[in-house]
Design a protein around this motif. Structure first.
Motif, PDB file in Angstrom:
ATOM      1  N   PRO A 413       0.814  -1.221   0.000  1.00  0.00           N
ATOM      2  CA  PRO A 413       0.000   0.000   0.000  1.00  0.00           C
ATOM      3  C   PRO A 413       0.845   1.266   0.000  1.00  0.00           C
ATOM      4  CG  PRO A 413      -0.078  -1.090   2.147  1.00  0.00           C
ATOM      5  CD  PRO A 413       0.629  -2.019   1.214  1.00  0.00           C
ATOM      6  N   GLN A 414       2.020   1.193   0.610  1.00  0.00           N
ATOM      7  CA  GLN A 414       2.894   2.367   0.634  1.00  0.00           C
ATOM      8  C   GLN A 414       3.355   2.717  -0.778  1.00  0.00           C
ATOM      9  OE1 GLN A 414       3.215   3.669   3.549  1.00  0.00           O
ATOM     10  NE2 GLN A 414       5.110   4.848   3.787  1.00  0.00           N
ATOM     11  N   ALA A 415       3.699   1.694  -1.561  1.00  0.00           N
ATOM     12  CA  ALA A 415       4.135   1.934  -2.937  1.00  0.00           C
ATOM     13  C   ALA A 415       2.994   2.493  -3.779  1.00  0.00           C
ATOM     14  CB  ALA A 415       4.673   0.640  -3.554  1.00  0.00           C
ATOM     15  N   ALA A 416       1.780   1.967  -3.569  1.00  0.00           N
ATOM     16  CA  ALA A 416       0.633   2.456  -4.328  1.00  0.00           C
ATOM     17  C   ALA A 416       0.341   3.912  -3.987  1.00  0.00           C
ATOM     18  CB  ALA A 416      -0.594   1.589  -4.028  1.00  0.00           C
ATOM     19  N   THR A 417       0.420   4.254  -2.698  1.00  0.00           N
ATOM     20  CA  THR A 417       0.180   5.638  -2.297  1.00  0.00           C
ATOM     21  C   THR A 417       1.254   6.559  -2.850  1.00  0.00           C
ATOM     22  OG1 THR A 417      -0.858   4.859  -0.253  1.00  0.00           O
ATOM     23  CG2 THR A 417      -0.176   7.152  -0.319  1.00  0.00           C
ATOM     24  N   LEU A 418       2.496   6.074  -2.871  1.00  0.00           N
ATOM     25  CA  LEU A 418       3.587   6.887  -3.412  1.00  0.00           C
ATOM     26  C   LEU A 418       3.384   7.141  -4.903  1.00  0.00           C
ATOM     27  CD1 LEU A 418       6.263   8.256  -2.688  1.00  0.00           C
ATOM     28  CD2 LEU A 418       7.432   6.126  -3.289  1.00  0.00           C
ATOM     29  N   ARG A 462      -2.760  18.356  -3.973  1.00  0.00           N
ATOM     30  CA  ARG A 462      -1.409  17.825  -4.097  1.00  0.00           C
ATOM     31  C   ARG A 462      -0.905  17.252  -2.780  1.00  0.00           C
ATOM     32  NH1 ARG A 462       1.253  21.751  -7.150  1.00  0.00           N
ATOM     33  NH2 ARG A 462       1.144  23.100  -5.336  1.00  0.00           N
ATOM     34  N   ASN A 463      -1.238  17.929  -1.677  1.00  0.00           N
ATOM     35  CA  ASN A 463      -0.731  17.490  -0.380  1.00  0.00           C
ATOM     36  C   ASN A 463      -1.515  16.326   0.222  1.00  0.00           C
ATOM     37  OD1 ASN A 463       1.212  19.472  -0.490  1.00  0.00           O
ATOM     38  ND2 ASN A 463       0.016  20.948   0.708  1.00  0.00           N
ATOM     39  N   ALA A 464      -2.769  16.154  -0.248  1.00  0.00           N
ATOM     40  CA  ALA A 464      -3.643  15.170   0.393  1.00  0.00           C
ATOM     41  C   ALA A 464      -3.041  13.775   0.372  1.00  0.00           C
ATOM     42  CB  ALA A 464      -5.015  15.166  -0.295  1.00  0.00           C
ATOM     43  N   VAL A 465      -2.502  13.366  -0.786  1.00  0.00           N
ATOM     44  CA  VAL A 465      -1.969  12.008  -0.891  1.00  0.00           C
ATOM     45  C   VAL A 465      -0.689  11.865  -0.082  1.00  0.00           C
ATOM     46  CG1 VAL A 465      -1.345  10.176  -2.486  1.00  0.00           C
ATOM     47  CG2 VAL A 465      -2.962  11.924  -3.199  1.00  0.00           C
ATOM     48  N   TRP A 466       0.166  12.897  -0.112  1.00  0.00           N
ATOM     49  CA  TRP A 466       1.409  12.815   0.643  1.00  0.00           C
ATOM     50  C   TRP A 466       1.130  12.696   2.141  1.00  0.00           C
ATOM     51  CZ3 TRP A 466       5.676  11.705  -1.779  1.00  0.00           C
ATOM     52  CH2 TRP A 466       5.837  12.093  -3.104  1.00  0.00           C
TER      53      TRP A 466
END
Length: 532
Positions: A413-418, A462-466
């Motif tokens: 999930p971390q890779a997908a979010t990145l 832009r910041n929401a996903v980070w």
């Protein structure tokens, strides 16, 4: 016309499908089981599966919604294994199961046995993908199963028509069968290719969302019936059109997409629920007229045929998976190396469904121009029903634990979010450049607060996903982004309650209330989609 049985079917199946979401049992299996039980409850109406309803009225929308949710690019990448399953396996199963039935059932003609083989050959689209999504299969396997289920009905229906022509005395040959298959496949593809661009043009040029959604509901029926008029495959035509429209859905107006998504989710839920309930409700119908085959003999034939159907899929899947790689260096270079786990799941995910039953019920009562009854028609109906039930129950119930036992690598999930964050950053940068260029034109002059608001929206997106990659609130367990969405919804809820109070106090009328609420609904829908 008494509509009460239809209302009871839809309401009852929808209720049990909703209840299945609170259980570990997939909804298709629970609905089939309920249908089996309810079929013998006194006072329940007789529900006979009518092929003239299922094939032209239920199959097109189910195929359409499944195809629009699929990925054209993923299917194209897996075209070879999908073709081997949707065409090669169905033809292999037709002959393998038909020959086995001819050997198992005394007195069953080979031609009638091949009809049975074609009827039970295609795995069901809805059951396999429902289980696959629930247990989180790797995307490649899910794509292969989806692609197979979208196209295999066309192969099975064509094989059935050829076998049926021999039985009813209309004559058929290998050359004629190949010709009919090519006409169905090429014709269905051609009709889909001809229709897809004009239909997409209409979707993008109609300005009224209600008209666009009405067109959307008509599209699968238009594609199916147009292909059938030319004796081509309506199934393939629907799939071709749906894949194209799904791939280009981003070009359609946002209001249409919002409505369309909700409408088709509702349609798919109702149809899938009713279809699986109908399967279980067919038990009294298929048991009628078995005659000499009742009792132990019928049970033995049913078990034997179920085992043959399961074994035939394994016999096809493993060679079809590994032999092409052994024989072709190009395939080895182009495609990733499949592990031994994937073919096991693909081979075991061979649940049959409503299409098999609908084809079986379309078998004519007589042959030779009405001079003789169709050989063993009632037995073919019974064996089709038991095969459908057997695969749904045995394979459907055991597939989730089998997948867990095989321990497929879980997605990161971390890779997908990145990846999502990087994509959003690139999109936001392009949007910011477009905004600067637009604001530089005096025709687009805005007061500074409004221009800043546009930029803050971009920054927020832009910041929401980070922020999802960051730390969580130690008190609530929420990320900053989650807290932002929750507070945003609370604010929208407060606004909504105030609008209602103003309407109740007659400060605004109902028409203005609906306008204001729709604006809030769109904002909340946007927040909800960000949270998905």
């Amino acid at each position: 016309m008494d509509v009460m049985p239809l209302l009871l079917l839809v309401a009852g199946s929808a209720a049990f499908a909703a209840a299945a979401r609170r259980t570990p049992v997939p909804a298709p299996l629970l609905l089939v089981a309920v249908g089996l039980i309810v079929s013998y409850v006194p006072g329940v109406p007789d529900y006979t599966l009518d092929p003239d309803v299922v094939l032209p009225l239920l199959l097109p929308p189910l195929l359409y919604t499944s195809a629009t949710d699929s990925s054209y690019l993923d299917l194209r990448a897996q075209l070879r294994p999908v073709a081997l399953l949707s065409v090669g396996y169905v033809l292999f199963a037709t002959f393998a199961v038909g020959w086995a039935a001819y050997l198992i059932v005394p007195g069953l003609p080979l031609t009638a046995a091949l009809v049975l083989g074609a009827v039970v050959a295609p795995p069901d689209a809805v059951a396999a993908t429902a289980v696959a999504r629930r247990v989180g299969l790797p995307s490649r396997i899910t794509t292969i199963l989806q692609g197979e289920s979208l196209l295999n009905d066309a192969t099975a229906i064509t094989a059935y028509k050829v076998a049926l022509a021999v039985v009813v005395g209309e004559g058929a040959s290998w050359a004629g069968g190949i010709e009919e298959f090519l006409v169905a496949a090429v014709g269905g593809t051609a009709v889909g290719l001809i229709l897809m661009a004009p239909l997409h043009w209409l979707r993008t040029h109609l300005k009224e969302p209600l008209l666009q959604n009405t067109l959307s509901l008509l599209i699968p029926f238009v594609a199916y019936s147009a292909a059938e008029q030319f004796h081509a495959s309506g199934v393939i035509a629907v799939v071709v059109v749906a894949l194209y429209l799904g791939h280009r859905a981003w070009e359609v107006d946002f209001a249409t997409r919002l409505q369309e998504d909700a409408v088709w989710k509702m349609v798919a839920f109702v149809l899938e629920s009713a279809v699986f309930a109908l399967i279980g409700l067919q038990l009294p119908v298929v048991l009628k007229g078995l005659g000499a085959y009742e009792g132990v003999d019928a049970a033995w034939y049913a078990v034997a045929l179920f085992l043959v159907v399961v074994a035939a899929r394994f016999l096809w899947v493993y060679p079809a998976t590994f032999l092409p790689r052994l024989l072709s260096a190009r395939i080895r270079a182009r495609e990733e190396n499949p592990t031994w786990r994937g073919p096991i799941v693909i081979a075991w995910a061979g649940m049959r469904g409503v299409v098999s039953l609908a084809i079986a019920f379309s078998i004519p009562l007589t042959v030779d121009h009405g001079d003789a009854p169709f050989p063993h028609r009632n037995l073919i109906l019974f064996l089709t029903f038991t095969t459908v039930i057997g695969t749904l129950v045995v394979q459907g119930l055991s597939l989730p634990p089998l997948i867990r036992l095989l321990k497929f690598p879980e997605p990161d999930p971390q890779a997908a979010t990145l990846a999502e964050a990087n994509a959003q950053a690139q999109a936001s940068r392009v949007a910011e450049e477009r905004l600067d260029a637009l604001l530089a034109d005096e025709r687009n002059a805005l007061p500074p607060p409004l221009a800043d608001r546009l930029r803050s929206v971009l920054e927020r997106r832009r910041n929401a996903v980070w922020e999802r990659l960051g730390q969580v609130n130690p008190v609530t367990g929420e990320t900053v982004d989650d807290t932002y969405r929750r507070l945003s919804r609370e604010m929208i809820s407060a606004e909504r309650e105030m609008f209602v109070r103003l309407r109740d106090g007659r400060y605004i009328d109902d028409e203005m209330l609906r306008t204001l609420l729709r604006r809030l609904d769109l904002e909340e829908a946007a927040a909800f989609r960000e949270a998905e």
